[in-house]
Design an enzyme around this catalytic site. Structure first.
Site, PDB file in Angstrom:
ATOM      1  N   SER A   1      40.372  39.869  28.909  1.00  0.00           N
ATOM      2  CA  SER A   1      39.930  39.035  29.871  1.00  0.00           C
ATOM      3  C   SER A   1      40.918  37.739  29.901  1.00  0.00           C
ATOM      4  O   SER A   1      41.887  37.498  29.123  1.00  0.00           O
ATOM      5  CB  SER A   1      38.586  38.377  29.389  1.00  0.00           C
TER       6      SER A   1
ATOM      7  N   ASP B   1      40.248  42.144  32.642  1.00  0.00           N
ATOM      8  CA  ASP B   1      38.860  41.742  32.984  1.00  0.00           C
ATOM      9  C   ASP B   1      38.634  40.485  33.327  1.00  0.00           C
ATOM     10  O   ASP B   1      39.246  39.287  32.870  1.00  0.00           O
ATOM     11  CB  ASP B   1      38.058  42.076  31.544  1.00  0.00           C
ATOM     12  N   HIS B   2      37.928  39.977  34.586  1.00  0.00           N
ATOM     13  CA  HIS B   2      37.420  38.810  35.019  1.00  0.00           C
ATOM     14  C   HIS B   2      38.570  37.949  35.154  1.00  0.00           C
ATOM     15  O   HIS B   2      38.473  36.744  34.607  1.00  0.00           O
ATOM     16  CB  HIS B   2      36.233  38.139  33.747  1.00  0.00           C
TER      17      HIS B   2
ATOM     18  N   GLU C   1      34.109  41.775  42.276  1.00  0.00           N
ATOM     19  CA  GLU C   1      32.746  41.477  41.880  1.00  0.00           C
ATOM     20  C   GLU C   1      31.935  40.881  42.912  1.00  0.00           C
ATOM     21  O   GLU C   1      32.685  40.224  43.817  1.00  0.00           O
ATOM     22  CB  GLU C   1      32.469  40.363  40.871  1.00  0.00           C
TER      23      GLU C   1
ATOM     24  N   HIS D   1      26.082  37.679  31.065  1.00  0.00           N
ATOM     25  CA  HIS D   1      27.303  37.589  30.161  1.00  0.00           C
ATOM     26  C   HIS D   1      26.816  36.823  28.737  1.00  0.00           C
ATOM     27  O   HIS D   1      25.864  35.914  28.834  1.00  0.00           O
ATOM     28  CB  HIS D   1      28.362  36.862  30.689  1.00  0.00           C
TER      29      HIS D   1
ATOM     30  N   GLY E   1      27.819  42.109  31.432  1.00  0.00           N
ATOM     31  CA  GLY E   1      26.955  41.656  30.412  1.00  0.00           C
ATOM     32  C   GLY E   1      25.869  42.500  29.791  1.00  0.00           C
ATOM     33  O   GLY E   1      24.930  42.458  29.412  1.00  0.00           O
TER      34      GLY E   1
END
Length: 272
Positions: free
Chosen positions: A46, A79-80, A131, A173, A202
């Site tokens: 992340s 990620d993210h 997302e 999450h 999540g």
């Protein structure tokens, strides 16, 4: 068996589990668990993990090497990431898939910036996740109770050209209890409307039975982080509580790594 993209795995599998890497022991544990289960896996790093290591390159490079030497198909995913520069760095370093998260932005800006990332990444054969909808546990726009609309999701994918879509269906999450309530009807509706794989964020808060049920209803990529972090930390705490004189970190990090590997194996076999 080697380094592949998330898309390569999903071309052959009903679903894939994606586990977050915080330090090298996590990556080693995830690969060992996947090899024991003889199942493909995704290793995720992340933006927060990159910040923890004062840069993406050290942890991503080490993770890529482990994936390349794995005996099962292994993808390495960013990620993210909310920073486009970090996404482009990940692509340059060799990540096989990336997530650009612009969900907190106005819809038009989210679409424009995500489409630009997807165009650049596709030219390098990198799978792109985005997302739409507020997934709880992140603060700001990520407010529990919000859900992704299927028609909006289909429109977003068409406008951006992304390869996978993270959607809001009830998970949150950073949950430390596996008590999330998923909207399975919505998952099925999203799967019917959206032409790319759906991603469940999540998932640490989702029970074993509901993980299986989510996949049955159309989820394709399942992200897990807090759950394995809890296992890792609890094992370390047990060892240190039992021996106040222990100073060699290998004596507690090694067993924690083994505990995570066992859980990764179990979860991969659960959803096989």
């Amino acid at each position: 068996m080697t380094l592949v993209s998330t898309g390569d795995i999903l071309n052959h599998e009903r679903a894939v589990l994606a586990f977050n890497v915080i330090q090298l022991e996590h990556a080693e544990a995830i690969v060992r668990g996947a090899e024991a289960a003889r199942r493909p896996v995704v290793l995720q790093i992340s933006e927060n993990a990159a910040r923890y290591h004062a840069g993406l390159a050290p942890i991503l490079t080490a993770t890529l090497r482990l994936a390349q030497e794995s005996r099962v198909d292994t993808a390495v995913h960013l990620d993210h990431a909310e920073d486009e520069a970090l996404v482009l760095e990940a692509v340059e370093l060799g990540a096989t898939s990336v997530m650009f998260d612009a969900a907190t932005l106005p819809d038009d800006e989210n679409i424009a910036r995500t489409a630009a990332i997807a165009h650049t990444a596709r030219a390098r054969s990198v799978w792109v996740e985005a997302e739409l909808g507020a997934i709880g546990g992140k603060g700001g726009a990520h407010t529990p109770g919000v859900r992704t609309d299927p028609a909006e999701a289909a429109s977003f994918v068409a406008a951006t050209g992304v390869d996978g879509l993270a959607v809001a269906v009830g998970s949150s999450h950073a949950m430390t209890s596996r008590s999330a309530t998923l909207d399975f009807s919505l998952i099925a509706d999203l799967a019917a409307a959206v032409p790319v794989p759906l991603v469940l964020h999540g998932s640490s808060g989702v029970s074993d039975a509901d993980l299986v049920r989510a996949i049955e209803h159309g989820m394709r990529k399942i992200n897990i982080s807090t759950h394995i972090n809890g296992i890792f930390t609890r094992r370390i705490r047990e060892i240190l509580d039992a021996d106040d004189a222990l100073v060699d970190p290998r004596k507690y990090l090694g067993p924690a790594r083994d505990a995570v590997a066992e859980e990764v194996q179990r979860l991969l076999q659960l959803v096989a």
